[in-house]
Design a protein around this motif. Structure first.
Motif, PDB file in Angstrom:
ATOM      1  N   THR A 113       0.834  -1.201   0.000  1.00 22.15           N
ATOM      2  CA  THR A 113       0.000   0.000   0.000  1.00 22.15           C
ATOM      3  C   THR A 113       0.872   1.256   0.000  1.00 22.15           C
ATOM      4  N   PRO A 114       0.751   2.125  -0.995  1.00 20.77           N
ATOM      5  CA  PRO A 114       1.546   3.345  -1.027  1.00 20.77           C
ATOM      6  C   PRO A 114       1.249   4.225   0.184  1.00 20.77           C
ATOM      7  N   GLY A 115       2.288   4.729   0.823  1.00 19.87           N
ATOM      8  CA  GLY A 115       2.114   5.653   1.948  1.00 19.87           C
ATOM      9  C   GLY A 115       1.766   4.984   3.256  1.00 19.87           C
ATOM     10  N   ALA A 116       1.881   3.651   3.332  1.00 22.99           N
ATOM     11  CA  ALA A 116       1.435   2.957   4.537  1.00 22.99           C
ATOM     12  C   ALA A 116       2.513   2.937   5.616  1.00 22.99           C
ATOM     13  N   ILE A 117       2.086   3.060   6.868  1.00 22.34           N
ATOM     14  CA  ILE A 117       2.986   2.922   8.012  1.00 22.34           C
ATOM     15  C   ILE A 117       2.341   2.008   9.039  1.00 22.34           C
ATOM     16  N   SER A 118       3.140   1.141   9.629  1.00 21.12           N
ATOM     17  CA  SER A 118       2.647   0.313  10.719  1.00 21.12           C
ATOM     18  C   SER A 118       3.838  -0.034  11.607  1.00 21.12           C
ATOM     19  N   TYR A 119       3.731  -1.107  12.355  1.00 16.05           N
ATOM     20  CA  TYR A 119       4.805  -1.477  13.273  1.00 16.05           C
ATOM     21  C   TYR A 119       4.712  -2.970  13.515  1.00 16.05           C
ATOM     22  N   ALA A 120       5.860  -3.594  13.738  1.00 17.15           N
ATOM     23  CA  ALA A 120       5.860  -5.030  14.036  1.00 17.15           C
ATOM     24  C   ALA A 120       7.166  -5.379  14.718  1.00 17.15           C
ATOM     25  N   ALA A 121       7.211  -6.567  15.290  1.00 21.84           N
ATOM     26  CA  ALA A 121       8.408  -7.028  15.970  1.00 21.84           C
ATOM     27  C   ALA A 121       9.558  -7.176  14.970  1.00 21.84           C
ATOM     28  N   PHE A 122      10.795  -7.069  15.473  1.00 16.08           N
ATOM     29  CA  PHE A 122      11.989  -7.149  14.618  1.00 16.08           C
ATOM     30  C   PHE A 122      11.978  -8.397  13.736  1.00 16.08           C
ATOM     31  N   GLY A 123      11.451  -9.482  14.259  1.00 11.75           N
ATOM     32  CA  GLY A 123      11.434 -10.730  13.514  1.00 11.75           C
ATOM     33  C   GLY A 123      10.708 -10.632  12.177  1.00 11.75           C
ATOM     34  N   TYR A 124       9.858  -9.632  12.035  1.00 13.32           N
ATOM     35  CA  TYR A 124       9.079  -9.500  10.805  1.00 13.32           C
ATOM     36  C   TYR A 124       9.744  -8.589   9.778  1.00 13.32           C
ATOM     37  N   ILE A 125      10.895  -7.994  10.124  1.00 15.40           N
ATOM     38  CA  ILE A 125      11.551  -7.086   9.184  1.00 15.40           C
ATOM     39  C   ILE A 125      12.132  -7.875   8.020  1.00 15.40           C
ATOM     40  N   ASP A 126      11.815  -7.471   6.813  1.00 13.92           N
ATOM     41  CA  ASP A 126      12.483  -8.050   5.642  1.00 13.92           C
ATOM     42  C   ASP A 126      12.618  -6.956   4.584  1.00 13.92           C
ATOM     43  N   ASP A 127      13.071  -7.313   3.368  1.00 10.61           N
ATOM     44  CA  ASP A 127      13.367  -6.242   2.420  1.00 10.61           C
ATOM     45  C   ASP A 127      12.159  -5.812   1.575  1.00 10.61           C
ATOM     46  N   THR A 128      10.957  -6.258   1.928  1.00  9.33           N
ATOM     47  CA  THR A 128       9.789  -5.743   1.215  1.00  9.33           C
ATOM     48  C   THR A 128       9.333  -4.413   1.802  1.00  9.33           C
ATOM     49  N   ILE A 129       9.838  -4.081   2.991  1.00  3.56           N
ATOM     50  CA  ILE A 129       9.431  -2.846   3.659  1.00  3.56           C
ATOM     51  C   ILE A 129      10.665  -2.137   4.200  1.00  3.56           C
ATOM     52  N   VAL A 130      10.490  -0.897   4.670  1.00  4.97           N
ATOM     53  CA  VAL A 130      11.582  -0.190   5.310  1.00  4.97           C
ATOM     54  C   VAL A 130      11.315  -0.169   6.805  1.00  4.97           C
ATOM     55  N   ALA A 131      12.284  -0.664   7.592  1.00  3.85           N
ATOM     56  CA  ALA A 131      12.149  -0.560   9.038  1.00  3.85           C
ATOM     57  C   ALA A 131      12.881   0.703   9.456  1.00  3.85           C
ATOM     58  N   ALA A 132      12.119   1.726   9.832  1.00  5.90           N
ATOM     59  CA  ALA A 132      12.725   3.029  10.102  1.00  5.90           C
ATOM     60  C   ALA A 132      13.459   3.013  11.426  1.00  5.90           C
ATOM     61  N   SER A 133      14.533   3.812  11.502  1.00  9.60           N
ATOM     62  CA  SER A 133      15.195   3.972  12.797  1.00  9.60           C
ATOM     63  C   SER A 133      14.427   5.035  13.582  1.00  9.60           C
ATOM     64  N   VAL A 134      14.493   4.924  14.886  1.00 11.59           N
ATOM     65  CA  VAL A 134      13.742   5.829  15.755  1.00 11.59           C
ATOM     66  C   VAL A 134      14.734   6.724  16.488  1.00 11.59           C
ATOM     67  N   ASN A 135      14.563   8.031  16.386  1.00 13.38           N
ATOM     68  CA  ASN A 135      15.511   8.998  16.964  1.00 13.38           C
ATOM     69  C   ASN A 135      16.950   8.663  16.547  1.00 13.38           C
ATOM     70  N   HIS A 136      17.159   8.332  15.284  1.00 14.82           N
ATOM     71  CA  HIS A 136      18.472   8.002  14.704  1.00 14.82           C
ATOM     72  C   HIS A 136      19.076   6.725  15.249  1.00 14.82           C
ATOM     73  N   VAL A 137      18.313   5.891  15.935  1.00 12.21           N
ATOM     74  CA  VAL A 137      18.840   4.603  16.405  1.00 12.21           C
ATOM     75  C   VAL A 137      18.188   3.498  15.584  1.00 12.21           C
ATOM     76  N   SER A 138      18.986   2.658  14.921  1.00 12.10           N
ATOM     77  CA  SER A 138      18.402   1.626  14.065  1.00 12.10           C
ATOM     78  C   SER A 138      17.774   0.525  14.893  1.00 12.10           C
ATOM     79  N   PRO A 139      16.728  -0.063  14.355  1.00 16.36           N
ATOM     80  CA  PRO A 139      16.067  -1.155  15.068  1.00 16.36           C
ATOM     81  C   PRO A 139      16.886  -2.436  15.009  1.00 16.36           C
ATOM     82  N   LEU A 140      17.864  -2.537  15.857  1.00 15.56           N
ATOM     83  CA  LEU A 140      18.712  -3.731  15.902  1.00 15.56           C
ATOM     84  C   LEU A 140      18.728  -4.281  17.320  1.00 15.56           C
ATOM     85  N   ASN A 141      18.912  -5.591  17.421  1.00 23.97           N
ATOM     86  CA  ASN A 141      18.906  -6.235  18.732  1.00 23.97           C
ATOM     87  C   ASN A 141      19.912  -5.598  19.691  1.00 23.97           C
ATOM     88  N   LYS A 142      21.116  -5.263  19.163  1.00 25.27           N
ATOM     89  CA  LYS A 142      22.147  -4.755  20.067  1.00 25.27           C
ATOM     90  C   LYS A 142      21.777  -3.380  20.619  1.00 25.27           C
TER      91      LYS A 142
END
Lengths: 307, 293
Positions: free
Chosen positions: B198-227
């Motif tokens: 869907t163009p313009g869509a935003i949502s949220y999900a657990a890290f386990g669902y991140i893949d290259d079909t979507i962009v997982a945005a960083s929050v306050n310049h911190v990337s969503p990584l386990n570390k």
């Protein structure tokens, strides 16, 4: 002499079987009745506790348009429990699906019974019956992968909404309405048709002025049955309607139905809390509506008996 | 076959089959009262972990069965506080769930899960601040252009109200603000595929669902990584809780120890997309206080 008296006084073998049969069917009947009554009693007691236990006004529930049961409105000290968007959404998809499906259903069944009887019964009948048996999750999945992207590319937006829901439900209720209409048309007596043709009516005149008129109550019953199915359908609709508890602005904006909010929310609430009670109230509305659909079918049947 | 026997035969067949069905049901009944079976109900986010761990556990402890069911966080917490099940799986603290008497429940934190904002690829943004997230989800901005993206309408996709993922996202991503009413979906997989298409869509999900079909945005310049979650830098994460009613029985306690054991936490936990509790360099209390370990 004694032998005859004894025979007359005793229950015969057949009488015993008669009462046994009676007892068996009575037992089966009472089991069903108990199940129905307990379902009603349970849903009612849960659903009504929203009003009696949690003190929500019926008016606020039925006509409020903001749905967010976990948040309390600071002004009225009442949670946001307006169920109007869902009630409206349910009725809208149901009526739209029925309106779109009815002409197709009548056309198909006329073709099957009046125009091409042989091909109709040989080819169409099994196809229609097959369509009735397809599980709703399959319809929903097709809706999600075919209908939603199509709506999105034609109308913009996300593609989820009333329109997608209507299209999926249309396909789902079409076989129900068609097969019941076919049965009705078949039950129109043969001499009606013969009389019409004998006084010089064309086939179309005969269909339009005699057969359809005589079958009207049956066709209405078929439509109501289709609507009952559409109203109660949960899974397929939930997959394509978007599940936003908002009054729909247009046919392509995300909306919700009673069933979709119910299936989405039931696992995330705690039994006995207000959030859970309001879901039971939605279930109660669904139950009452299916009762209404049943009564409508009966009323049509009684009033429309062929004169 | 004479006619008068037909009825008797039918009745016999029906009676026998009912008896057989009841008999089978009785023979295969759930022996959860026998003490060698542990029943867990609740959060669907935690279900795969407890299920997989339960299978492993049953392999080493023959005769013990771990029966795991979904049903949602609300179901899990209410069932465990009624004492109907041994374990209640939850994405949130029991104190945060309305209608639950948390005093009677004992919390066991078994994993940590990070939640990332998911964006459609065409939006052209890779970083959002919590203030921006708040503005988006409360409806203050309605076009991506307003916050530096492309000229596209914002389409919000939520998880169902009451879902643990949504509760966590609202608490830590929107700093306690509630999202406006929008589309809802009842699984993270569904959310991801809708955001991807869907163009313009935003949502949220657990890290386990991140893949290259979507962009997982960083929050306050911190990337969503386990570390970054482990170091306490990335803000949107929650504990996965397993609750017991009162002190766990020895059988249950043994299983809970197994869940938090080094072995499981270093193999199964990362494999399923969670973060091990042993990796966490910070702890967060119910009220949000972050304490360095």
């Amino acid at each position: 002499m004694d032998n005859i008296t004894q025979k007359l006084m005793q229950k015969s073998e057949s009488t015993k079987k008669d009462s046994l049969g009676r007892a068996v069917s009575l037992a089966a009947l009472s089991l069903i009745v108990i199940v129905v009554i307990s379902i009603f009693a349970f849903v009612m007691s849960r659903g009504l506790s929203t009003f009696f236990h949690d003190g929500v006004h019926v008016k606020d529930f039925l006509f409020g348009s903001t749905w967010n049961p976990s948040v309390v409105n600071p002004q009225t000290k009442q949670p946001y429990i307006g169920a109007l968007p869902m009630i409206f959404g349910s009725f809208l998809v149901t009526f739209l699906a029925a309106i779109v499906a009815t002409p197709f259903a009548i056309g198909t069944s006329l073709f099957m019974t009046e125009i091409a009887q042989k091909r109709g019964t040989k080819i169409m009948q099994p196809i229609i019956e097959l369509l009735v048996g397809i599980p709703s999750v399959v319809y929903g999945f097709i809706g999600l992968t075919v209908v939603v992207p199509f709506i999105r590319s034609v109308f913009g937006g996300s593609g989820f909404g009333i329109l997608s829901g209507t299209i999926v439900l249309f396909v789902m209720v079409l076989p129900t309405i068609t097969s019941m209409t076919v049965d009705t048309l078949k039950s129109v007596p043969r001499h009606y048709r013969e009389s019409a043709l004998a006084i010089g009516a064309t086939r179309w005149q005969m269909i339009y002025k005699v057969v359809l008129r005589a079958a009207t109550p049956g066709i209405l019953t078929a439509i109501v049955f289709g609507m009952a199915r559409a109203f109660g359908e949960a899974l397929a609709v939930q997959m394509v309607i978007g599940n936003a508890a908002l009054m729909p602005h247009n046919l392509t904006s995300p909306a919700s139905t009673l069933t979709s909010i119910l299936t989405m929310g039931i696992g995330n609430t705690v039994m006995g809390s207000l959030q859970n009670d309001v879901l039971w109230t939605l279930a109660m509305i669904l139950l009452l509506m299916s009762l209404v659909f049943n009564l409508v079918v009966r009323a049509i049947g009684r009033r429309g008996e062929m004169k | 076959m004479s006619k008068s026997h037909r009825g008797t035969i039918i009745i016999t067949i029906v009676a026998v089959s009912i008896a057989a069905a009841l008999g089978t049901a009785y023979a295969t009944r759930d022996k959860s009262t026998s003490g060698t079976s542990i029943t867990a109900v609740g959060s669907t986010a935690l279900q795969p972990f407890v299920e997989a761990a339960g299978e492993e556990y049953a392999k080493i402890n023959l005769g013990t069965f771990v029966n795991v069911q979904g049903g949602g966080t609300g179901t899990g917490l209410s069932q465990v506080s009624q004492g109907a099940v041994d374990l209640g799986n939850s994405d949130v603290f029991a104190e945060e769930k309305e209608g639950i008497n948390a005093k009677r429940l004992v919390d066991h934190q078994v994993a940590v899960v990070g939640i990332a904002p998911l964006l459609n690829k065409d939006i052209g943004l890779k970083d959002l601040s919590t203030a921006q997230l708040q503005a988006i989800f409360t409806g203050k901005v309605t076009n991506w252009q307003q916050i530096g993206g492309k000229n596209k309408k914002i389409v919000i996709i939520n998880r169902a109200a009451g879902s643990g993922t949504r509760a966590t996202f609202e608490k830590w991503g929107l700093l306690g603000k509630q999202s406006i009413e929008a589309q809802e979906q009842d699984s993270s997989g569904m959310v991801r595929s809708i955001v991807a298409t869907t163009p313009g869509a935003i949502s949220y999900a657990a890290f386990g669902y991140i893949d290259d079909t979507i962009v997982a945005a960083s929050v306050n310049h911190v990337s969503p990584l386990n570390k970054n979650v482990a170091s306490g830098m990335y803000p949107i994460w929650s504990y996965e809780h397993v609750y017991t009613k009162g002190k766990p029985t020895p059988t249950v306690a043994k299983f809970l120890n197994y869940l938090t054991s080094k072995e499981i936490q270093s193999t199964l936990v990362p494999k399923l997309g969670y973060i091990s509790i042993h990796d966490m360099q910070v702890t967060r209390e119910l009220n949000g206080n972050i304490i360095k370990k």
